[in-house]
Design a protein around this motif. Structure first.
Motif, mmCIF file in Angstrom:
data_model
loop_
_atom_site.group_PDB
_atom_site.id
_atom_site.type_symbol
_atom_site.label_atom_id
_atom_site.label_comp_id
_atom_site.label_asym_id
_atom_site.label_seq_id
_atom_site.Cartn_x
_atom_site.Cartn_y
_atom_site.Cartn_z
ATOM 1 N N SER A 1 7.863 9.929 9.353
ATOM 2 C CA SER A 1 8.087 10.113 7.913
ATOM 3 C C SER A 1 9.283 11.024 7.673
ATOM 4 N N MET A 2 10.024 10.707 6.628
ATOM 5 C CA MET A 2 11.058 11.607 6.137
ATOM 6 C C MET A 2 10.497 12.496 5.027
ATOM 7 N N LEU A 3 9.623 11.949 4.215
ATOM 8 C CA LEU A 3 9.113 12.667 3.051
ATOM 9 C C LEU A 3 7.874 13.498 3.354
ATOM 10 N N GLY A 4 7.148 13.168 4.410
ATOM 11 C CA GLY A 4 5.849 13.783 4.627
ATOM 12 C C GLY A 4 4.803 13.087 3.775
ATOM 13 N N ARG A 5 3.561 13.101 4.238
ATOM 14 C CA ARG A 5 2.511 12.313 3.564
ATOM 15 C C ARG A 5 2.309 12.738 2.114
ATOM 16 N N GLU A 6 2.220 14.037 1.865
ATOM 17 C CA GLU A 6 1.924 14.498 0.503
ATOM 18 C C GLU A 6 3.040 14.136 -0.464
ATOM 19 N N GLN A 7 4.297 14.368 -0.061
ATOM 20 C CA GLN A 7 5.416 14.043 -0.947
ATOM 21 C C GLN A 7 5.542 12.533 -1.142
ATOM 22 N N LYS A 8 5.333 11.769 -0.079
ATOM 23 C CA LYS A 8 5.404 10.311 -0.200
ATOM 24 C C LYS A 8 4.361 9.798 -1.185
ATOM 25 N N ASP A 9 3.112 10.287 -1.067
ATOM 26 C CA ASP A 9 2.064 9.854 -1.998
ATOM 27 C C ASP A 9 2.421 10.235 -3.430
ATOM 28 N N TRP A 10 2.957 11.438 -3.598
ATOM 29 C CA TRP A 10 3.382 11.874 -4.938
ATOM 30 C C TRP A 10 4.459 10.939 -5.479
ATOM 31 N N PHE A 11 5.475 10.652 -4.679
ATOM 32 C CA PHE A 11 6.607 9.840 -5.127
ATOM 33 C C PHE A 11 6.158 8.430 -5.510
ATOM 34 N N LEU A 12 5.375 7.792 -4.638
ATOM 35 C CA LEU A 12 4.920 6.438 -4.940
ATOM 36 C C LEU A 12 3.994 6.437 -6.149
ATOM 37 N N GLY A 13 3.174 7.483 -6.291
ATOM 38 C CA GLY A 13 2.313 7.576 -7.469
ATOM 39 C C GLY A 13 3.101 7.731 -8.754
ATOM 40 N N GLU A 14 4.158 8.548 -8.713
ATOM 41 C CA GLU A 14 5.012 8.724 -9.889
ATOM 42 C C GLU A 14 5.672 7.403 -10.280
ATOM 43 N N LEU A 15 6.155 6.661 -9.299
ATOM 44 C CA LEU A 15 6.782 5.367 -9.592
ATOM 45 C C LEU A 15 5.792 4.404 -10.231
ATOM 46 N N LYS A 16 4.602 4.343 -9.669
ATOM 47 C CA LYS A 16 3.596 3.411 -10.182
ATOM 48 C C LYS A 16 3.204 3.730 -11.621
ATOM 49 N N ASN A 17 3.194 5.008 -11.966
ATOM 50 C CA ASN A 17 2.730 5.429 -13.292
ATOM 51 C C ASN A 17 3.858 5.562 -14.309
ATOM 52 N N SER A 18 5.063 5.246 -13.928
ATOM 53 C CA SER A 18 6.194 5.436 -14.825
ATOM 54 C C SER A 18 6.163 4.448 -15.984
ATOM 55 N N SER A 19 6.483 4.961 -17.171
ATOM 56 C CA SER A 19 6.647 4.091 -18.343
ATOM 57 C C SER A 19 8.080 4.141 -18.855
ATOM 58 N N SER A 20 8.973 4.740 -18.090
ATOM 59 C CA SER A 20 10.376 4.872 -18.509
ATOM 60 C C SER A 20 11.136 3.582 -18.285
ATOM 61 N N LEU A 21 12.197 3.405 -19.053
ATOM 62 C CA LEU A 21 13.033 2.216 -18.904
ATOM 63 C C LEU A 21 13.780 2.234 -17.581
#
Length: 613
Positions: free
Chosen positions: A384-404
């Motif tokens: 991993s480059m991001l580490g498990r915790e940061q990767k989960d955070w990043f993918l979760g943020e993307l999934k929940n995004s409502s921005s254009l």
């Protein structure tokens, strides 16, 4: 509460009071305050006593971080014990009542008064108060005004000491509230600014742009600072470290680098004019660094003391909002990764690609990291480059995004980059192909639109397609927009310097890898010195584009900066180049420009003025 109590006894590891890290050590003063403010008024010329000027960062819809440093020869400041351990706690609300200890700091001149106004001449002050000068942390002042200002507003701020010193005024702008209608926004971004390699005139031009804030994608400083005879930088820009070493190893060394960099007038101008959103890359610590605190060019053993010193200086000098864990054994545990929204228009994701990453996949020798055939470990799911915790955070943020628009502030190249069948750089995402694929699958499977990656590190300007697999017909799902360096050597300069046997610590590729590329590609360039440098580089750059067809625009001859202009219909990327970094002043020109339409993974080229196209 102290952050990192376990190293409190080690004077070189500078434990931080939590209120320093959170920027909460300040007191707002209003008309009914019992604190005397009349003793703090300006009597000296603006800027005197503030050698690193001012800076702001991490804007929100209701505030931002603000920062300065006071000359320690003119103001004593207050110790950590006086500020954080003097028998009182900083209030949850900065305008709450406090006890007499705080008033004592003010009376003793160990604080600065800060003023915030919507008027550049401070004819009316919307917000004022006091914050300590942190004696134990290089006399910096650091505070977070989030929650105290209004959205969509331009503010000016300054600092005043009891002795009458007053800083220059800084300017910054708050963001629109999350989810509110936002028709347009502009983000500037830069990376890789080695002080010794040249002048920061690109930053002066960026300072003049109309933008909401600027991103710094890392390599804000370079840990290497040897003598002029050892490097290829300008003699007038050389730095001597307190330790006398060619690289920074101690807290004093790293502090000195930030101290010197921040005296640069062009960097000061940029910070005075705009708020910064920053992350770090490797050179804030050491080249090609990985967890836990390994600097592979120096030793394969972790150097936690050096890493802590580097992190401490970064935290002291950067107006960045960090997230503090309740218990930790090292400042590596601070969370630099974070997100910010710009109304309903965009979400920006800022990642940390150094503090958690694994070692290089195929070994730590230069030719195992660069211009290499690679190995099976590149595709290991355990890396991993991001580490498990940061990767989960990043993918979760993307999934929940409502921005254009979804914008990733990414440090190292994510698109594949090969030359003559070999990987050019396994310090980048090519060394973490499995995790890169997991990010790609999330974006595609969740239907995340308008995914743009902003990248630095490789000292080149580049517009490329993100693809499911890097083949000629691979499915495109986003765009990577790489900014060239401010001063650090690009590929063109790398070719010239290596043909002349000049060492360069800022080159995007190490010397051994560069020489191996030459031996493989055009051996006569080395053995007979008969191929003109311009021709050699043109052939090299064109070959890179042919072998990596997802690259639409590429230039590694220039220094400068980039702008990303977002609207509801399109994103426009514009790259600017400066004429020279060897002169204090240099003109700029439009280098490259492209447009990404809303809803499309497309790069529509508008301008291409690259020397070698």
């Amino acid at each position: 509460m102290y952050f990192n109590d376990s190293v409190r006894e080690d004077e070189n590891r500078a434990p931080f009071p939590e209120c320093f890290l959170t920027g909460s050590a300040f007191r707002v003063v209003n008309g009914s305050s019992d604190i005397e403010t009349k003793a703090y008024y300006a009597t000296q010329p603006a800027g005197e006593g503030f050698p690193q000027s001012v800076a702001s960062g991490d804007p929100t819809s209701s505030g931002m971080m603000i920062w300065t440093r006071v000359d320690p020869s003119l103001e004593a400041g207050a110790s950590d014990i006086e500020i954080g351990g003097g028998g009182f706690e900083w209030p949850n609300k900065p305008h709450d009542k406090n006890n007499s200890s705080f008033a004592d700091l003010i009376d003793q001149g160990k604080t600065v008064m800060f003023q915030v106004s919507t008027h550049p001449n401070f004819s009316f002050v919307e917000l004022s108060g006091f914050s300590p000068v942190w004696k134990d942390h290089d006399h910096v002042v650091r505070m977070d005004l989030d929650g105290l200002l209004h959205p969509n507003e331009t503010y000016y701020y300054r600092f005043i000491t009891r002795s009458g010193l007053v800083s220059k005024a800084g300017r910054c702008r708050t963001l629109p509230p999350e989810g509110s209608d936002c028709p347009a926004a502009t983000i500037g971004y830069v990376s890789c600014q080695d002080y010794t390699s040249g002048y920061f005139n690109a930053l002066a031009h960026l300072a003049d742009e109309q933008m909401d804030f600027f991103l710094h994608l890392g390599d804000y400083i370079y840990e290497a600072a040897g003598e002029a005879s050892y490097q290829t930088g300008l003699e007038a820009r050389q730095i001597t470290l307190p330790s006398g070493e060619d690289k920074a190893f101690t807290l004093e060394d790293y502090r000195h680098l930030y101290n010197v960099y921040r005296t640069d007038p062009d960097l000061q101008k940029l910070h005075e004019n705009h708020a910064m959103v920053a992350t770090w890359d490797d050179h804030e610590f050491a080249n090609d660094a990985y967890a836990p605190a390994v600097a592979p060019d120096d030793s394969l053993e972790p150097d936690l003391k050096r890493r802590h010193s580097a992190n401490s200086a970064w935290l002291e000098y950067m107006p960045s909002r960090v997230y503090v864990p309740s218990r930790s054994s090292s400042s590596n545990a601070l969370k630099l990764y974070r997100s910010m929204t710009i109304g309903d228009l965009a979400t920006l994701y800022i990642t940390d690609e150094r503090a958690y990453r694994d070692a290089h996949p195929c070994g730590e020798q230069e030719l195992e990291r660069y211009f290499t055939d690679g190995c099976e470990n590149i595709h290991s799911p355990d890396r991993s480059m991001l580490g498990r915790e940061q990767k989960d955070w990043f993918l979760g943020e993307l999934k929940n995004s409502s921005s254009l628009w979804n914008i990733w502030a990414n440090q190292v190249q994510i698109t594949q980059l090969k030359f003559l069948g070999r990987y050019i750089n396994l310090d980048a995402w090519d060394g973490f192909a499995h995790e890169r694929q997991a990010i790609a699958q999330t974006v595609m499977n969740k239907g995340i639109q308008n995914f743009i990656v902003l990248t630095g590190d490789f000292h080149s300007f580049e517009a490329s397609y993100l693809q499911e697999d890097y083949s000629r017909d691979g499915h495109k799902f986003g765009v990577e927009l790489m900014v060239g360096s401010v001063t650090s050597s690009n590929l063109n300069e790398m070719v010239q310097k290596n043909l002349n046997n000049l060492f360069d610590h800022t080159s995007p590729l190490p010397q051994n890898a560069t020489l191996e590329i030459f031996r493989t590609f055009l051996p006569d360039a080395l053995s007979k010195r008969i191929i003109p440098t311009e021709f050699l580089f043109k052939e090299l750059q064109n070959a890179i584009k042919i072998e990596n067809p997802w690259i639409e625009l590429f230039d590694s001859t220039s220094h400068g900066y980039a702008l990303l202009e977002l609207s509801k219909s399109r994103a426009v990327w514009t790259a600017y180049a400066v004429e020279s970094i060897e002169e204090k002043q240099a003109s700029k020109s439009l280098l490259l420009q492209c447009e990404i339409p809303n809803g499309e993974a497309a790069i529509n080229v508008k301008e291409k003025n690259s020397l070698f196209g």
